[in-house]
Motif scaffolding. Structure first.
Motif, PDB file in Angstrom:
ATOM      1  N   VAL A 246       0.859  -1.178   0.000  1.00 52.24           N
ATOM      2  CA  VAL A 246       0.000   0.000   0.000  1.00 52.24           C
ATOM      3  C   VAL A 246       0.897   1.230   0.000  1.00 52.24           C
ATOM      4  O   VAL A 246       1.804   1.339   0.829  1.00 52.24           O
ATOM      5  CB  VAL A 246      -0.935   0.024   1.227  1.00 52.24           C
ATOM      6  CG1 VAL A 246      -1.726   1.319   1.285  1.00 52.24           C
ATOM      7  CG2 VAL A 246      -1.865  -1.182   1.211  1.00 52.24           C
ATOM      8  N   VAL A 247       0.649   2.145  -0.938  1.00 53.97           N
ATOM      9  CA  VAL A 247       1.404   3.392  -1.017  1.00 53.97           C
ATOM     10  C   VAL A 247       0.440   4.544  -0.780  1.00 53.97           C
ATOM     11  O   VAL A 247      -0.485   4.746  -1.563  1.00 53.97           O
ATOM     12  CB  VAL A 247       2.094   3.553  -2.388  1.00 53.97           C
ATOM     13  CG1 VAL A 247       2.894   4.854  -2.429  1.00 53.97           C
ATOM     14  CG2 VAL A 247       2.979   2.349  -2.707  1.00 53.97           C
ATOM     15  N   VAL A 248       0.675   5.283   0.289  1.00 55.47           N
ATOM     16  CA  VAL A 248      -0.183   6.409   0.647  1.00 55.47           C
ATOM     17  C   VAL A 248       0.377   7.680   0.008  1.00 55.47           C
ATOM     18  O   VAL A 248       1.588   7.914   0.016  1.00 55.47           O
ATOM     19  CB  VAL A 248      -0.278   6.578   2.178  1.00 55.47           C
ATOM     20  CG1 VAL A 248      -1.235   7.707   2.541  1.00 55.47           C
ATOM     21  CG2 VAL A 248      -0.723   5.272   2.832  1.00 55.47           C
ATOM     22  N   VAL A 249      -0.544   8.499  -0.542  1.00 56.76           N
ATOM     23  CA  VAL A 249      -0.164   9.726  -1.238  1.00 56.76           C
ATOM     24  C   VAL A 249      -0.890  10.916  -0.617  1.00 56.76           C
ATOM     25  O   VAL A 249      -2.111  10.879  -0.460  1.00 56.76           O
ATOM     26  CB  VAL A 249      -0.527   9.641  -2.742  1.00 56.76           C
ATOM     27  CG1 VAL A 249      -0.189  10.938  -3.458  1.00 56.76           C
ATOM     28  CG2 VAL A 249       0.142   8.451  -3.396  1.00 56.76           C
ATOM     29  N   CYS A 250      -0.123  11.953  -0.276  1.00 62.81           N
ATOM     30  CA  CYS A 250      -0.696  13.233   0.137  1.00 62.81           C
ATOM     31  C   CYS A 250      -0.133  14.296  -0.803  1.00 62.81           C
ATOM     32  O   CYS A 250       0.389  13.961  -1.869  1.00 62.81           O
ATOM     33  CB  CYS A 250      -0.390  13.536   1.610  1.00 62.81           C
ATOM     34  SG  CYS A 250       1.343  13.862   1.963  1.00 62.81           S
TER      35      CYS A 250
ATOM     36  N   GLY B 253       4.089  14.584   0.810  1.00 62.27           N
ATOM     37  CA  GLY B 253       4.789  13.475   1.427  1.00 62.27           C
ATOM     38  C   GLY B 253       5.062  13.604   2.910  1.00 62.27           C
ATOM     39  O   GLY B 253       5.978  12.963   3.425  1.00 62.27           O
ATOM     40  N   TYR B 254       4.276  14.397   3.599  1.00 64.64           N
ATOM     41  CA  TYR B 254       4.433  14.516   5.046  1.00 64.64           C
ATOM     42  C   TYR B 254       3.340  13.748   5.784  1.00 64.64           C
ATOM     43  O   TYR B 254       3.620  12.795   6.509  1.00 64.64           O
ATOM     44  CB  TYR B 254       4.455  15.989   5.488  1.00 64.64           C
ATOM     45  CG  TYR B 254       5.652  16.726   4.944  1.00 64.64           C
ATOM     46  CD1 TYR B 254       6.891  16.616   5.555  1.00 64.64           C
ATOM     47  CD2 TYR B 254       5.549  17.520   3.802  1.00 64.64           C
ATOM     48  CE1 TYR B 254       8.000  17.281   5.051  1.00 64.64           C
ATOM     49  CE2 TYR B 254       6.649  18.187   3.295  1.00 64.64           C
ATOM     50  CZ  TYR B 254       7.873  18.069   3.913  1.00 64.64           C
ATOM     51  OH  TYR B 254       8.964  18.719   3.409  1.00 64.64           O
ATOM     52  N   SER B 255       2.086  14.137   5.586  1.00 62.52           N
ATOM     53  CA  SER B 255       1.002  13.441   6.285  1.00 62.52           C
ATOM     54  C   SER B 255       0.880  11.993   5.813  1.00 62.52           C
ATOM     55  O   SER B 255       0.446  11.130   6.574  1.00 62.52           O
ATOM     56  CB  SER B 255      -0.325  14.189   6.146  1.00 62.52           C
ATOM     57  OG  SER B 255      -0.714  14.288   4.806  1.00 62.52           O
ATOM     58  N   SER B 256       1.312  11.719   4.592  1.00 63.47           N
ATOM     59  CA  SER B 256       1.272  10.335   4.105  1.00 63.47           C
ATOM     60  C   SER B 256       2.232   9.436   4.888  1.00 63.47           C
ATOM     61  O   SER B 256       1.955   8.255   5.080  1.00 63.47           O
ATOM     62  CB  SER B 256       1.593  10.282   2.614  1.00 63.47           C
ATOM     63  OG  SER B 256       2.873  10.818   2.350  1.00 63.47           O
TER      64      SER B 256
END
Length: 129
Positions: free
Chosen positions: A78-82, A85-88
């Motif tokens: 799973v790759v989270v994107v905001c 790249g801080y809150s992710s």
């Protein structure tokens, strides 16, 4: 170092963060966009990403939960994107804590993806709730 910088550094210690090019080359990852609708509407979205706003992220990605998205397991990358790249990073660490050992985030966020010239879906889809 501020408290939040220390908190972020601690979160990133457990992540193998990925560049936009690495994410683009990964075929089996679930890319999760946690940005607010107004950002996605103004800037677009990563093609083939799934939108799950941050407020419901853990419920929608808990591999053992009743409210989870279909089609992934605890082993799915799973790759989270905001935005940047801080809150992710914080979100990806939280996903690891609920059982997604392969959760990480996109270095530089969506803006780094777009700057790299990678495929973008224009407009902003509605968040998964």
């Amino acid at each position: 170092m501020s408290n939040v910088d220390a908190y972020l550094e601690e979160a990133r210690a457990s992540l193998k963060r990925l560049t936009p090019e690495e994410v683009h080359a990964t075929e089996d990852a679930l890319v999760v966009d946690i940005r607010p609708h107004h950002n996605r509407l103004a800037e677009g979205e990563i093609e083939n990403s799934v939108v799950v706003e941050r407020i419901v992220l853990e419920w929608r990605l808990d591999p053992t939960g009743d409210w989870r998205l279909p089609g992934f397991t605890a082993e799915t990358p799973v790759v989270v994107v905001c935005n940047e790249g801080y809150s992710s990073s914080l979100a990806a660490r939280d996903l690891q804590r609920i059982g997604l050992a392969n959760a990480t985030d996109l270095i530089g966020g969506f803006r780094a993806w777009r700057a790299a010239g990678l495929p973008v879906r224009e407009g902003g889809s509605q968040a998964v709730v």
